[in-house]
Structures are given as structure tokens and as C-alpha cells.
Write a protein that holds these residues in place. Sequence first.
Motif, PDB file in Angstrom:
ATOM      1  N   THR A  22       0.886  -1.752  -0.121  1.00 11.47           N
ATOM      2  CA  THR A  22       0.225   0.500   0.091  1.00 11.47           C
ATOM      3  C   THR A  22       1.129   1.522   0.273  1.00 11.47           C
ATOM      4  OG1 THR A  22      -0.367   0.292   2.330  1.00 11.47           O
ATOM      5  CG2 THR A  22      -1.801  -1.113   0.865  1.00 11.47           C
ATOM      6  N   ARG A  23       2.235   1.276   0.482  1.00  8.94           N
ATOM      7  CA  ARG A  23       3.081   2.289   0.550  1.00  8.94           C
ATOM      8  C   ARG A  23       2.985   2.362  -1.188  1.00  8.94           C
ATOM      9  NH1 ARG A  23       7.270  -0.245   4.663  1.00  8.94           N
ATOM     10  NH2 ARG A  23       5.572  -0.828   6.032  1.00  8.94           N
ATOM     11  N   LEU A  24       3.638   2.180  -1.875  1.00  2.00           N
ATOM     12  CA  LEU A  24       3.491   2.335  -3.175  1.00  2.00           C
ATOM     13  C   LEU A  24       2.980   2.718  -3.738  1.00  2.00           C
ATOM     14  CD1 LEU A  24       5.809  -1.068  -4.826  1.00  2.00           C
ATOM     15  CD2 LEU A  24       6.582   0.791  -3.792  1.00  2.00           C
ATOM     16  N   GLN A  25       0.589   2.865  -3.611  1.00  2.00           N
ATOM     17  CA  GLN A  25       0.000   2.587  -4.578  1.00  2.00           C
ATOM     18  C   GLN A  25       0.000   4.549  -4.802  1.00  2.00           C
ATOM     19  OE1 GLN A  25      -2.804   0.485  -2.533  1.00  2.00           O
ATOM     20  NE2 GLN A  25      -3.025  -0.991  -3.875  1.00  2.00           N
ATOM     21  N   GLY A  26      -0.174   4.727  -6.139  1.00  2.13           N
ATOM     22  CA  GLY A  26      -0.350   6.242  -6.330  1.00  2.13           C
ATOM     23  C   GLY A  26       1.334   6.932  -5.473  1.00  2.13           C
ATOM     24  N   ARG A  39       0.331  -0.734 -18.130  1.00  2.00           N
ATOM     25  CA  ARG A  39      -0.232  -1.728 -17.034  1.00  2.00           C
ATOM     26  C   ARG A  39       0.559  -1.018 -15.195  1.00  2.00           C
ATOM     27  NH1 ARG A  39      -3.459  -5.368 -15.775  1.00  2.00           N
ATOM     28  NH2 ARG A  39      -1.718  -7.318 -15.175  1.00  2.00           N
ATOM     29  N   ILE A  40       1.599  -0.849 -15.872  1.00  2.94           N
ATOM     30  CA  ILE A  40       2.142  -0.528 -13.906  1.00  2.94           C
ATOM     31  C   ILE A  40       1.156   0.918 -13.209  1.00  2.94           C
ATOM     32  CG2 ILE A  40       3.900   0.257 -12.736  1.00  2.94           C
ATOM     33  CD1 ILE A  40       6.259  -0.491 -14.897  1.00  2.94           C
ATOM     34  N   GLU A  41       0.993   1.787 -13.595  1.00  2.00           N
ATOM     35  CA  GLU A  41      -0.619   2.765 -13.269  1.00  2.00           C
ATOM     36  C   GLU A  41      -1.114   2.100 -12.941  1.00  2.00           C
ATOM     37  OE1 GLU A  41       0.517   5.767 -16.024  1.00  2.00           O
ATOM     38  OE2 GLU A  41       1.855   6.560 -14.844  1.00  2.00           O
ATOM     39  N   GLY A  46      -1.214   2.485  -9.331  1.00  2.76           N
ATOM     40  CA  GLY A  46      -2.590   4.028  -9.420  1.00  2.76           C
ATOM     41  C   GLY A  46      -1.204   4.807  -9.949  1.00  2.76           C
ATOM     42  N   ALA A  47      -1.678   5.988 -10.710  1.00  2.00           N
ATOM     43  CA  ALA A  47      -0.532   6.801 -10.628  1.00  2.00           C
ATOM     44  C   ALA A  47       0.105   7.641  -9.645  1.00  2.00           C
ATOM     45  CB  ALA A  47      -1.285   7.690 -12.442  1.00  2.00           C
TER      46      ALA A  47
END
Length: 164
Positions: free
Chosen positions: A35-39, A57-59, A63-64
Motif C-alpha cells: 500500500t506504500r506504493l499505491q499512488g 500496466r504498472i499504473e 496507481g499513477a
Amino acid sequence: MWLSDRRSLLVGALSALTLAGCGFAPAYGTNGVATRLQGSVLIEEPDSQDAYVLTRRIEERLGAGGPDAPYRLALNARLSEESSASTSDGALTRYQVLGTVTYTLVRAADGSVIDSNTLRHFTGYSASGSTVATLQAKRDAEERMMVILADRVVQELVLAAPDL
């Protein structure tokens, strides 16, 4: 009938207790490390169609990240092709698409490298149809390759997430 349902319930409960006992926690669950990586990851602007598919695909998965994202991700993807099958008269009927992506995850605040790696994979396509069908099969194989590589990058980033 009722007995088999009860056994399934017992096996499921035992499995859950076993996983809980070993420290298993879902990466994307509540307070999960991913969750630290999301967005939170800003990916460099793609410069080709293949890089666009990889970035998209990574986004989709993470998330971007906006301009204030705490992490930056640099990607360098390359595709190559080699023949893998031919008929007895020498006509090529199958190709392999070889993909390589090198990624570097950097902390935006100080520029320190958190994770870096080179990943490889392959896929294939048939060249036994018409020219149009072969061209479409090649494009599809290249897009599949970028999705596979993107998923592998995300897996690696999730593995590195506890160090963030």
C-alpha cells in the motif's frame, strides 16, 4: 453431504490458522507493505508504444503518482525477435519475442536508489497466416510481452516495499 461440507470448513480454518502463524499478510491488504506504493510512484514519460503499454500496466496496478510522488521509477525496455520454427523448405512459421526491462526505483527526496533490476521474459507468435494476420500476431505478442514485464516489475517493487 453435510459431513463433506464440515470437513471443507475444518480444512479451510486450519489453513487460515497455519498462514496466520507463519506471518503471512496480504501485500495489498490493510496496512500491507504494497500500500506504500499505491499512488506513490511517478513513472518517467514513455517514449514509444511499447513503453506506453508498460507504463500503463504498472499504473493500472499501482496507481499513477503525481509530481509530488515520493518515488520515481525509470524504465528501459527492449524487445528483440528470433525465429523459433520453420518448415522443411525453410519458411519461418514461428517467432519468439524476447523482452528485457531494466528498472530503477529512486527516492525523490534525496535521489537514493531503493531498488534496481533487469528482468527478462519471452513470448511467441505464429507466422503461418496471411501477412496481415502475422503482423497482428506480432503486435499482440509485443503487447503481451510488455504486460508480462510490467507485472514482473510490480512484483519486484512489492518485494522491495518493506525497505521503503
